[in-house]
Motif scaffolding. Structure first.
Motif, short mmCIF file in Angstrom:
data_model
loop_
_atom_site.label_atom_id
_atom_site.label_comp_id
_atom_site.label_asym_id
_atom_site.label_seq_id
_atom_site.Cartn_x
_atom_site.Cartn_y
_atom_site.Cartn_z
N LEU A 198 0.85 -1.13 0.01
CA LEU A 198 0.00 0.13 0.25
C LEU A 198 0.89 1.14 0.10
N ILE A 199 1.75 1.44 0.80
CA ILE A 199 2.85 2.22 0.96
C ILE A 199 3.52 2.51 -0.27
N ASP A 200 4.02 1.33 -0.84
CA ASP A 200 4.67 1.31 -2.10
C ASP A 200 3.89 2.06 -3.44
N ALA A 201 2.53 1.69 -3.46
CA ALA A 201 1.70 2.25 -4.36
C ALA A 201 1.56 3.65 -4.25
N ILE A 202 1.46 4.05 -2.94
CA ILE A 202 1.35 5.69 -2.64
C ILE A 202 2.58 6.27 -3.17
N LEU A 203 3.83 5.65 -2.87
CA LEU A 203 5.00 6.13 -3.45
C LEU A 203 4.95 6.34 -4.79
N ILE A 204 4.59 5.20 -5.46
CA ILE A 204 4.56 5.18 -6.87
C ILE A 204 3.75 6.41 -7.61
N MET A 205 2.72 6.70 -6.98
CA MET A 205 1.62 7.86 -7.25
C MET A 205 2.28 9.06 -7.19
N ILE A 206 3.15 9.13 -5.78
CA ILE A 206 3.71 10.52 -5.74
C ILE A 206 4.91 10.71 -6.45
N ALA A 207 5.70 10.00 -6.81
CA ALA A 207 7.05 10.13 -7.31
C ALA A 207 7.25 9.92 -8.89
N MET A 208 6.22 8.91 -9.43
CA MET A 208 6.49 8.98 -11.02
C MET A 208 6.02 10.14 -11.72
N PRO A 209 4.92 10.94 -11.49
CA PRO A 209 4.32 11.99 -12.13
C PRO A 209 5.42 13.09 -12.32
N PRO A 210 6.25 13.56 -11.28
CA PRO A 210 7.65 14.43 -11.44
C PRO A 210 8.39 13.81 -12.58
N LEU A 211 8.65 12.73 -12.56
CA LEU A 211 9.69 12.12 -13.61
C LEU A 211 8.94 12.24 -14.83
N ALA A 212 7.70 11.96 -14.99
CA ALA A 212 6.98 12.23 -16.37
C ALA A 212 6.95 13.67 -16.70
N ALA A 213 6.64 14.50 -15.80
CA ALA A 213 6.81 15.99 -16.12
C ALA A 213 7.97 16.31 -16.57
N ALA A 214 9.21 15.63 -15.76
CA ALA A 214 10.73 16.34 -16.16
C ALA A 214 10.81 15.56 -17.81
N GLN A 215 10.35 14.46 -18.05
CA GLN A 215 10.73 13.92 -19.53
C GLN A 215 9.89 14.83 -20.37
N VAL A 216 8.73 15.27 -20.10
CA VAL A 216 7.91 15.98 -21.08
C VAL A 216 8.59 17.31 -21.28
N MET A 217 9.22 17.82 -20.16
CA MET A 217 10.18 19.03 -20.24
C MET A 217 11.09 18.89 -21.28
N LEU A 218 11.92 17.72 -21.07
CA LEU A 218 13.12 17.59 -21.78
C LEU A 218 12.93 17.36 -23.29
N LEU A 219 11.57 16.58 -23.27
CA LEU A 219 11.18 16.18 -24.57
C LEU A 219 10.76 17.68 -25.53
N PHE A 220 10.22 18.73 -24.71
CA PHE A 220 10.02 20.07 -25.39
C PHE A 220 11.45 20.82 -25.81
N ASP A 221 12.62 20.46 -24.90
CA ASP A 221 13.80 21.10 -25.17
C ASP A 221 14.32 20.50 -26.52
N ARG A 222 14.05 19.16 -26.53
CA ARG A 222 14.93 18.45 -27.63
C ARG A 222 14.09 18.62 -28.97
N LEU A 223 12.80 18.63 -28.95
CA LEU A 223 11.94 18.59 -30.14
C LEU A 223 11.42 19.74 -30.62
N MET A 224 11.09 20.94 -29.61
CA MET A 224 10.65 22.08 -29.93
C MET A 224 11.46 23.24 -29.56
N GLY A 225 12.61 22.96 -29.08
CA GLY A 225 13.39 24.20 -28.70
C GLY A 225 13.07 24.98 -27.51
N ALA A 226 12.65 24.45 -26.40
CA ALA A 226 12.35 24.95 -25.07
C ALA A 226 13.86 25.01 -24.35
#
Lengths: 556, 358
Positions: A213-241
């Motif tokens: 249960l605690i593990d799943a809560i951690l997944i829910m809290i920790a994974m979205p920042p990674l996804a956000a960072a990756q989208v930002m990096l993708l913007f940098d790479r593909l759209m010149g952000a």
């Protein structure tokens, strides 16, 4: 729905090959998905292990030219990414998928189709990552698989320094599979909170359910920042952000913070399931209830809580202010206390027990012995000045392999030997299992023990070669020899699984004389798990059934 | 399986294993640095944190021994307990009864919560003090300030006080009792993240683009110390080596005086010099006193005063220089310097010229 035989199992013998394939591909059954998760994870484990073997081959001797620098850099990037995202995550999600509903007396997860969706996202995310070997041949032939390291520090990942599309594959592959993990995390939380059988209050859940249960809560809290960072990096790479593009005024430090805000909880996401498995296995094989259940639960919750506030210990060498470093040193040391408590309680469970050293217990004991070392080197690394010396050196490589291999992988093998009979109805061979354990145990220590020494002798991680004059030859040679022993161990495992599936001993419903609900149904369990939803009165419902004269609920 | 092993023989076996493990751990580590061979470029030993040659490195090692001691103690106690359980609480062959069920014990659990908390508290206080002592946010008094700039995959050392720039080999004076000379490095990166790490002189500090860091070293012994980039920075991360030469004070002043001078102009190598100045070399390299003023690559004004080329990938000999000028990718695959497709004869001429840059 497929037809069922008298014990409730699907009639497989009459199904055609295509029919069976269709059954697996279209399934939303938590048990089938669990099996697919774990099997895929183990296949990726073999691939990741192969990558590690090639690296150790290169590093066995100084000034080796077996691999080109870029090939080596790709190997360690793929090895790290594979082991964390495509081995650790799916196996922990897979075991939880299979076992959690059965332990809480449920018939499936709360959202079966979301569960299937999560698995396929993970699988195709992984395949997308590996497709980079074929598809990322970008400018100047600098494509092929990613070579930026598994934590992909900006600005090395920016277009200026990483041409071609390999980094894009890294981003997209992980993005896709992390959405799968988030979905399954939500699913597990909902299931555990809403679908427990009658009588199972929160404090009557098996320890494993609490931990997951605690593990799943951690997944829910920790994974979205990674996804956000990756989208930002993708913007940098593909759209010149310019989020992380230092030439455009971006910040390299921002990526490190975002990544490790995910990355450190991730380490606990990976190690908590190991705690979960041994918390189930040790009591059963010691024939003794877990020592200090409430404290175990409290320790799990506080690990989950503190693990969200320690990420800066990956950045002690980044040149942050002494006050920031001191604060995060404090929080990192703090997490050693609940982790230590768990260690004490497991040993406390063993003391006074009547221990059966079957293979699951052997691996659990191996886990205790090795994770202890990983934990202690972790405390050492939390001491900032010591970290200034050995961070990013082979000492760290040794440390986290003691945690994730000696800890997680040993616990995963324990779990596989423990639950394989439930899943397949066949026992794994004890003889082969013991061979596997000892080979793996010796090979593991031979590989990762010497790494602590080479790290303190100044060897940084992620170097494809080193000069002969630095006093690192012996330690690297030992590490590489250890890999051969480990390969032998893993071979025994693969052989054991194949043999046991074909002609293993029949397991029966409850081969280990277990205490949690999964042992109350047949092996393999019918699609609906339990004919009748059970009713429980304590953490160990089967103990109560087997010992009506001295049930647990009298003491809880 | 364990029927023939008596408890006594078990104990002695256990003791034997424990002693062997202890001995291995205690002997292996110091042995490793004591016996490290002298290396090609003149460094004294393996770059180990156990042979500190600088004030902060010594402070780190002193703290590390304490940390080692505490962790090793816990290690022995816990592994001892686990081994004890393995032997003492193993189930007898035909005993099928359950063990007595013990659900927990408040005093015991309280004890093993409080004791680790106290240990952690002590460790925290001691370490915090060392952090504030070592991590200096401004230059200590009387320090020599040098700017270190990380490039893919070499180091630039800028001595603003003396007005010259050199590469890959950092030269500093040793500190003495009478006159302390702290070295205060300013770390900057030209491209990606690197990390400056010379274990015998201090801990590592990252070299980050758009972010200025500082690192305090204070070498107490003369000699040549090696280290290398410790943050993965691309293809040739492995060969981004650092050499630090610590001189006695007078020798350091001589070195500075020499580095301040412009490049030697020797007419016997005019052919090579003209070739150098006609090709792309001058766009990246500087040779002070000539038209070559590029800043993308190492300053070559006093190239021959350095012991290594390619940031430590090979030693600085005429043969290696020839291979490097012909095609750097042979020695350091992936490095930023391309092959200029020079003829063998041109290579020889250029190397002859480079050899005069003492």
């Amino acid at each position: 729905m497929t037809a069922l035989d008298h014990s409730g199992n699907p009639l497989r013998a009459k199904a055609t090959f295509l029919g069976r394939m269709h059954e697996w591909v279209s399934t939303a059954d938590h048990k089938k998905l669990g099996v697919m998760y774990v099997t895929t994870g183990l296949l990726f484990f073999l691939i990741g292990g192969l990558e590690a073997t090639m690296m150790r081959w290169q590093l066995a001797v100084p000034d080796s030219s077996l691999l080109s620098p870029s090939d080596f850099n790709r190997l360690f990037t793929m090895h790290g990414t594979t082991m964390v995202f495509l081995v650790g995550m799916p196996i922990l999600l897979g075991v939880a998928n299979y076992i959690i509903p059965m332990q809480i007396g449920a018939r499936d997860l709360a959202f079966p189709r979301l569960n299937a969706f999560g698995f396929w996202l993970f699988l195709f995310g992984g395949l997308l990552l590996y497709f980079s070997y074929f598809g990322a041949q970008g400018l100047y032939g600098m494509g092929s698989s990613p070579d930026v390291g598994w934590f992909a520090y900006a600005p090395l990942t920016e277009r200026t320094y990483s041409r071609g599309h390999s980094t894009d594959y890294w981003i997209l592959g992980l993005l896709v599979s992390s959405f799968g993990s988030i979905a399954t995390g939500i699913n597990l939380i909902t299931t555990i909170l809403t679908m427990r059988c009658p009588g199972m209050t929160l404090m009557k859940m098996p320890v494993m359910v609490w931990v997951m249960l605690i593990d799943a809560i951690l997944i829910m809290i920790a994974m979205p920042p990674l996804a956000a960072a990756q989208v930002m990096l993708l913007f940098d790479r593909l759209m010149g952000a310019h989020f992380f593009d230092v030439q455009g005024g971006g910040s390299a430090i921002l990526w490190q913070n975002l990544f490790w805000f995910f990355g450190h909880p991730e380490v606990y996401i990976l190690i908590l399931p190991a705690f979960a498995y041994v918390s189930e296995i040790i009591p059963v094989f010691c024939r003794k209830v877990i020592f200090g259940y409430p404290l175990m639960v409290a320790a799990t919750v506080s690990i989950g809580f503190i693990s969200l506030g320690v990420w800066v210990h990956h950045l002690f060498a980044l040149g942050l202010s002494p006050m920031v470093n001191t604060i995060f040193m404090g929080s990192t040391m703090l997490i050693a206390i609940p982790t230590g408590l768990k260690m004490f309680n497991w040993v406390g469970t063993m003391i006074g027990g009547k221990i059966r050293f079957d293979t699951p217990m052997l691996f659990s004991t191996g886990f205790l012995a090795l994770f202890l070392i990983g934990g202690l080197t972790g405390v050492m690394l939390s001491v900032v000045p010591f970290d200034w010396q050995v961070s990013d050196s082979y000492f760290v490589v040794g440390h986290f392999h003691y945690v994730l291999f000696g800890g997680l992988v040993f616990a995963i093998f324990a779990a596989i030997y423990y639950w394989f009979p439930k899943v397949t109805g066949k026992m794994l061979s004890e003889t082969l299992g013991k061979w596997q354990f000892w080979l793996l145990f010796i090979g593991f220590n031979l590989t990762f023990g010497p790494m602590h020494v080479s790290g303190m002798l100044g060897m940084p991680r992620r170097i494809y070669t080193y000069h002969a004059d630095r006093g690192w030859e012996l330690w690297n040679m030992l590490s590489s020899i250890g890999v051969l022993v480990q390969i032998a161990g893993v071979t025994f495992f693969v052989w054991n699984v194949i043999q046991s599936l074909r002609k293993g001993k029949d397991a029966g419903a409850d081969p280990w004389d277990g205490w949690t609900l999964e042992w109350a149904t047949t092996s393999p369990p019918p699609e609906y798990n339990f004919e009748e939803i059970p009713k429980v009165y304590s953490c160990r419902p089967l103990w109560d059934l087997k010992h009506p004269e001295d049930p647990d609920w009298k003491y809880e | 399986m364990s029927r023939r092993i008596t408890p006594a023989s078990r104990r002695s076996l256990l003791r034997g294993i424990a002693i062997a493990m202890l001995a291995a751990i205690f002997l292996a580590v110091p042995e490793a640095w004591a016996t490290a061979p002298i290396c090609e470029n003149g460094a004294t030993a393996s770059p180990t944190m156990f042979a500190p040659r600088s004030v902060p490195a010594k402070m780190i090692l002193d703290l590390s021994w304490l940390v080692w001691g505490i962790c090793f103690g816990i290690f022995l106690i816990m592994e001892g307990l686990i081994i004890l359980c393995i032997f003492k609480y193993r189930r007898a062959k035909d005993d099928d009864t359950e063990a007595p069920q013990i659900y927990g014990s408040n005093p015991i659990e309280l004890a093993w919560t409080i004791v680790p908390t106290l240990i952690v508290f002590v460790l925290f206080l001691v370490s915090a003090r060392t952090i504030f002592e070592i991590e200096k946010t401004s230059a200590p008094e009387g320090s020599l300030e040098i700017t270190v700039i990380g490039h893919q995959w070499w180091w630039e050392f800028d001595y603003p006080e003396y007005g010259f720039v050199t590469a890959n080999e950092l030269h500093v004076p040793a500190t003495r009792d009478g006159k302390r000379v702290p070295i205060y490095l300013t770390l900057e990166s030209n491209d990606v993240i690197h990390s400056f790490w010379v274990p015998q002189l201090g801990g590592k500090t990252d070299v980050v683009p758009n972010h200025i860091n500082h690192l305090w070293l204070e070498p107490t012994m003369t000699g040549t110390y090696v280290g290398q980039c410790a943050e993965y920075c691309g293809t040739q991360h492995a060969n981004m080596l650092i050499t630090v030469v610590v001189h006695p004070e007078e020798e350091f002043e001589k070195w500075v005086a020499h580095q301040k001078t412009e490049a030697v102009d020797d007419d016997t190598v005019a052919v090579g010099r003209d070739l150098f100045q006609r090709t792309a070399c001058i766009n990246c390299h500087t040779i002070r006193g000539t038209v070559a003023n590029g800043t993308f690559a190492p300053d070559l004004t006093h190239l021959m005063s350095r012991s290594v080329i390619g940031s430590g990938v090979v030693s600085n000999t005429a043969d290696n220089l020839a291979i490097w000028v012909y095609d750097p990718q042979i020695l350091k695959p992936g490095c930023r310097m391309p092959s200029m497709k020079l003829t063998k004869k041109d290579v020889t001429e250029i190397v002859q010229y480079l050899l005069t840059l003492k």
